[in-house]
Design a protein around this motif. Structure first.
Motif, short mmCIF file in Angstrom:
data_model
loop_
_atom_site.label_atom_id
_atom_site.label_comp_id
_atom_site.label_asym_id
_atom_site.label_seq_id
_atom_site.Cartn_x
_atom_site.Cartn_y
_atom_site.Cartn_z
N TYR A 6 0.82 -1.19 0.10
CA TYR A 6 -0.11 -0.01 0.10
C TYR A 6 0.92 1.22 -0.05
CZ TYR A 6 1.12 0.46 5.02
OH TYR A 6 1.65 0.88 6.25
N LEU A 7 0.29 2.64 -0.25
CA LEU A 7 0.91 3.81 -0.11
C LEU A 7 0.49 4.24 1.20
CD1 LEU A 7 0.06 5.32 -3.60
CD2 LEU A 7 2.16 3.70 -3.01
N LEU A 8 1.51 4.89 1.86
CA LEU A 8 1.52 5.38 3.01
C LEU A 8 1.60 6.98 3.11
CD1 LEU A 8 1.18 5.41 6.12
CD2 LEU A 8 3.34 5.18 6.41
N VAL A 9 0.45 7.78 2.87
CA VAL A 9 0.75 9.04 2.93
C VAL A 9 0.73 10.01 4.16
CG1 VAL A 9 -0.51 11.17 1.63
CG2 VAL A 9 -0.72 8.88 0.63
N VAL A 10 1.83 10.79 4.34
CA VAL A 10 2.04 11.38 5.51
C VAL A 10 1.90 12.86 5.51
CG1 VAL A 10 3.50 11.42 7.65
CG2 VAL A 10 3.68 9.32 5.95
N VAL A 31 -4.48 2.98 0.00
CA VAL A 31 -3.72 4.11 0.65
C VAL A 31 -4.16 4.11 2.32
CG1 VAL A 31 -3.80 6.38 0.76
CG2 VAL A 31 -3.92 5.50 -1.51
N VAL A 32 -3.06 4.15 3.01
CA VAL A 32 -3.23 4.56 4.37
C VAL A 32 -2.76 5.73 4.61
CG1 VAL A 32 -2.41 3.65 6.62
CG2 VAL A 32 -3.03 2.09 4.82
N THR A 33 -3.43 6.66 5.60
CA THR A 33 -2.95 8.03 5.96
C THR A 33 -2.36 8.05 7.35
OG1 THR A 33 -4.99 8.58 6.56
CG2 THR A 33 -4.39 8.92 3.88
N ALA A 50 4.52 -0.09 0.45
CA ALA A 50 5.34 -0.48 -0.69
C ALA A 50 6.05 0.92 -0.97
CB ALA A 50 4.82 -0.88 -1.87
N LEU A 51 5.41 2.22 -0.70
CA LEU A 51 5.92 3.54 -0.86
C LEU A 51 5.25 4.20 0.29
CD1 LEU A 51 7.21 5.59 -2.96
CD2 LEU A 51 5.02 5.65 -3.93
N ILE A 52 6.24 5.40 0.64
CA ILE A 52 5.86 6.30 1.35
C ILE A 52 5.95 7.56 0.89
CG2 ILE A 52 6.33 7.60 3.61
CD1 ILE A 52 7.55 4.73 4.71
N ILE A 53 4.63 8.52 0.97
CA ILE A 53 4.65 9.93 0.47
C ILE A 53 4.55 10.66 1.52
CG2 ILE A 53 3.45 11.56 -1.12
CD1 ILE A 53 2.63 8.72 -2.39
#
Length: 208
Positions: A6-10, A31-33, A50-53
């Protein structure tokens, strides 16, 4: 599209977080926030992304500290990271980000024609090649220099805005007041981070 992970958006600004969340989900990503680096670490402990933004300037734990924590942990060292920022845009900021292991650097406001292909590229590549991790002293020393420069810039911005207010009509003042309020808030966050780093550096010096 690579659907593994998943994509982790911070991001600590709710409107921006909702926009990123909705756009990425529309593109088919899971997506997880998180609202800051500490919440991000808690999410990572539950399931590896899988990726951190991530934004950089955030309360509790900012982007630079988050990436440093990831890179010193063998289990998270190779997770690719995209930095989003409107504050840290100087060449030396980007150079320091790359030194600590940031994969890509995108300025706000986010240009989705640039952002979405970057996300797709990093998701397709998978885990990043681990870099040699900066030791604590080098990390905090480099980070402190970045923050000191930002603090000086914010002080200059605040002084200019305060002087400008006295020359404007009442109709023109609200937008400048809003910008001034944001700059004062960001200055306080930067000063708080500097105080924390000074404490870390003092501990490292005493320990060594």
């Amino acid at each position: 599209m690579d659907t593994q992970g998943y994509l982790l958006v911070v991001e600590d600004i709710p409107d921006i977080l909702r926009l990123l969340d909705a756009t990425l989900k529309f593109k088919g990503y899971r997506v997880v926030t998180a609202g800051n680096g500490q919440e991000a670490l808690e999410a990572i402990q539950r399931e590896r992304p899988a990726l951190i933004i991530t934004d950089i300037l955030m309360p509790k734990m900012d982007g630079f500290s988050l990436v440093h924590r990831l890179r010193i942990n063998p289990e998270t060292r190779d997770i690719p990271v995209i930095f989003l920022t409107a504050t840290y845009v100087a060449p030396e900021d980007k150079a320091f980000a790359l030194t600590i292991g940031v994969s890509r650097f995108i300025e706000k406001p986010v240009n989705f024609e640039q952002f979405l292909p970057t996300v797709a590229e990093l998701m397709a590549k998978g885990p990043a090649a681990p870099l040699e991790t900066l030791n604590e002293l080098d990390f905090y020393d480099g980070y402190r220099k970045r923050l000191e420069k930002k603090l000086n810039q914010k002080n200059t911005q605040i002084t200019r805005s305060e002087n400008l207010l006295s020359t404007l009509s009442e109709e023109e003042k609200p937008s400048i007041r809003s910008s001034l309020h944001q700059a004062i808030t960001e200055r306080a966050e930067i000063q708080h981070l500097l105080d924390q780093i000074d404490e870390h550096l003092e501990k490292i010096t005493r320990r060594d």
